[in-house]
Design an enzyme around this catalytic site. Structure first.
Site, PDB file in Angstrom:
ATOM      1  N   ASN A 135      -5.334   6.391  -6.824  1.00 53.03           N
ATOM      2  CA  ASN A 135      -5.805   7.739  -6.839  1.00 53.03           C
ATOM      3  C   ASN A 135      -4.870   8.707  -7.428  1.00 53.03           C
ATOM      4  O   ASN A 135      -4.548   9.814  -6.599  1.00 53.03           O
ATOM      5  CB  ASN A 135      -6.405   8.027  -5.344  1.00 53.03           C
ATOM      6  CG  ASN A 135      -5.201   7.900  -4.412  1.00 53.03           C
ATOM      7  OD1 ASN A 135      -4.166   7.488  -4.413  1.00 53.03           O
ATOM      8  ND2 ASN A 135      -5.417   8.441  -3.101  1.00 53.03           N
TER       9      ASN A 135
ATOM     10  N   ASP B 163       0.986   2.469   3.659  1.00 59.54           N
ATOM     11  CA  ASP B 163       0.202   3.784   3.189  1.00 59.54           C
ATOM     12  C   ASP B 163       1.064   5.104   3.233  1.00 59.54           C
ATOM     13  O   ASP B 163       0.572   6.263   3.360  1.00 59.54           O
ATOM     14  CB  ASP B 163      -0.900   3.968   4.078  1.00 59.54           C
ATOM     15  CG  ASP B 163      -2.059   4.639   3.708  1.00 59.54           C
ATOM     16  OD1 ASP B 163      -2.065   5.278   2.650  1.00 59.54           O
ATOM     17  OD2 ASP B 163      -3.201   4.926   4.402  1.00 59.54           O
TER      18      ASP B 163
ATOM     19  N   HIS C 123       0.819  -1.174  -0.229  1.00 57.49           N
ATOM     20  CA  HIS C 123      -0.015  -0.008  -0.014  1.00 57.49           C
ATOM     21  C   HIS C 123       0.943   1.260   0.116  1.00 57.49           C
ATOM     22  O   HIS C 123       1.451   1.592   1.127  1.00 57.49           O
ATOM     23  CB  HIS C 123      -0.910   0.057   1.294  1.00 57.49           C
ATOM     24  CG  HIS C 123      -1.893   1.041   1.374  1.00 57.49           C
ATOM     25  ND1 HIS C 123      -3.318   0.580   1.922  1.00 57.49           N
ATOM     26  CD2 HIS C 123      -2.128   2.215   0.792  1.00 57.49           C
ATOM     27  CE1 HIS C 123      -3.809   1.960   1.869  1.00 57.49           C
ATOM     28  NE2 HIS C 123      -3.219   2.816   1.133  1.00 57.49           N
TER      29      HIS C 123
HETATM   30 ZN   LIG Z   1      -7.116   3.897   2.232  1.00 56.54          ZN
END
Ligand SMILES: [Zn+2]
Length: 430
Positions: A108, A310, A74
């Site tokens: 994204n 992340d 991620h």
């Molecule tokens: Zn997320």
């Protein structure tokens, strides 16, 4: 290129190996692992005493860990569209410095990774970077609008570096950054993923309840139910609350195929640490002390399968403006191993082997990628780490464009000395 990694503590949970030994690397692969208990593979001819020639790079790993390269499920590399925050080159540099050999990029970007053309753009740029494997995660819906499915089959069938590692052009599908709030469309997404051998990585947040615990827990429960309905596994991103963990634990007990990740900030920091610091703002946000303890317990009992960063770089203007105004997201690639090792292994939560399992083997297994082990004949993706080295985390040491770490000023153990991808040194500490 031939590399002789000498006298390191070789830790490979896949092989059940934790022993001092030597590693011989040739032609991009692990040729032989030599330990006191015996050898895996055949010693190459150039290994014989006195015959290590000038064409062999020797790395003395005495008192160091030699582990399968770390895999991050991620990351946000912001490329295309937000290259002022990070680009594929700086993202790959940060990954290599953090011991990561494979990273999975969330969709994204701008434009969104929702078609083969963007997947190819990322792959082309990756080829010009330092060698770290960058796998794209396609979006579930077109432009992440939540209206109709993206071109999932087309992305999956694109030939990229990912194809060589896992047989598909992208490694997963996700709407990360938001959720597919229409449950029927989400189910279609899971089924389209299933038809193409791709798992959904769920962002686990109800957009209408952003930042709340209940918002996370609702989507955790919903997406587990949808995965069960689709009879296909699902992966849950950035799990941070006790309530989510209770739901996941129960689902696993019931035999539902669900895996879950958390990030270092959720087991190191809690909301009492926030103050007015923009660098401590991320989504999901830092939770209570009780949640932090539960995250650690869930790492220990296997409810949480993987540690992901992340990694979400932003410019200083977007972060150094107080907690309320700051954008969500923190960088993590260059601190993940040290934070995890310091908090979990030195903290008595995980064994060294369990840590490497959560940072390399399990992520590989979740992806279905032929990585996460240094078994003989596997690609020589390797990290060599000095776990006794203590240092302070400083923004000026980061090679990522993002300096927005919540861990600045903290003292940690665990410095990456070398990162190798397919038998090539892609990072060496000064
Ligand atoms: Zn997320």
């Amino acid at each position: 290129m031939k590399i002789f990694v000498k006298n390191g503590l070789i830790i490979d949970p896949d092989l059940g190996l934790e022993a001092v030994g030597n590693l011989y690397i040739a032609d991009e692969k692990v040729a032989c692992i030599q330990t006191a208990a015996g050898n895996f593979g055949v010693l190459p001819s150039w290994s014989k005493e006195g015959s290590i020639g000038e064409d062999v790079t020797v790395i003395d790993a005495t008192d160091k860990w030699v582990v399968p390269g770390l895999i991050d499920l991620h990351v946000h590399f912001r490329d295309p569209g937000f290259e002022y925050k990070e680009d594929i080159f700086t993202g790959c540099a940060a990954a290599a410095k953090g011991g990561f050999t494979t990273v999975c990029c969330m969709p994204n970007t701008k434009p969104v990774i929702d078609n083969a053309e963007i997947v190819k753009y990322i792959d082309e740029k990756t080829k010009r970077a330092n060698g770290v494997n960058v796998l794209s995660i396609g979006s579930i819906t077109k432009d992440q609008k939540g209206e109709r499915l993206a071109d999932i089959r087309e992305m999956s069938q694109t030939t990229t570096r990912s194809t060589g590692i896992m047989g598909k052009g992208i490694c997963a599908i996700s709407e990360d950054g938001r959720s597919v709030m229409n449950a029927g469309l989400m189910l279609q997404g899971i089924l389209e993923g299933k038809a193409n051998g791709l798992m959904v990585f769920s962002h686990t947040e109800d957009d209408s309840l952003a930042g709340t615990s209940i918002g996370e827990e609702l989507i955790v429960a919903r997406d587990i139910m949808l995965a069960k309905e689709a009879a296909y596994p699902i992966h849950l991103c950035h799990i941070s609350t006790k309530g989510s963990l209770e739901i996941i634990r129960k689902a696993k007990d019931d035999g539902i195929r669900v895996t879950a990740e958390t990030g270092p900030h959720y087991f190191v920091l809690d909301k009492s640490n926030v103050g007015d610091e923009g660098n401590k703002k991320m989504n999901p946000p830092l939770r209570t002390k009780e949640d932090v303890e539960e995250v650690k317990r869930a790492l220990q009992d296997g409810t949480l399968d993987a540690i992901a960063t992340d990694h979400a770089p932003h410019s200083s203007g977007e972060k150094d403006c107080g907690y309320r105004k700051a954008l969500n997201g923190v960088v993590g690639l260059e601190t993940s191993f040290a934070m995890s090792y310091t908090a979990l292994v030195r903290g008595g939560i995980l064994t060294p082997s369990e840590l490497i399992d959560k940072m390399s083997c399990k992520p590989a297994e979740i992806l279905g990628a032929d990585r996460g082990s240094i078994a003989v004949n596997k690609a020589a993706d390797i990290a060599i780490i000095d776990v006794d080295k203590e240092y302070e985390i400083k923004a000026e040491d980061f090679v990522s464009k993002g300096k927005n770490s919540p861990f600045l000023g903290m003292k940690v153990y665990g410095k990456i000395l070398y990162t190798l991808v397919e038998g090539k040194i892609v990072y060496a500490a000064e």
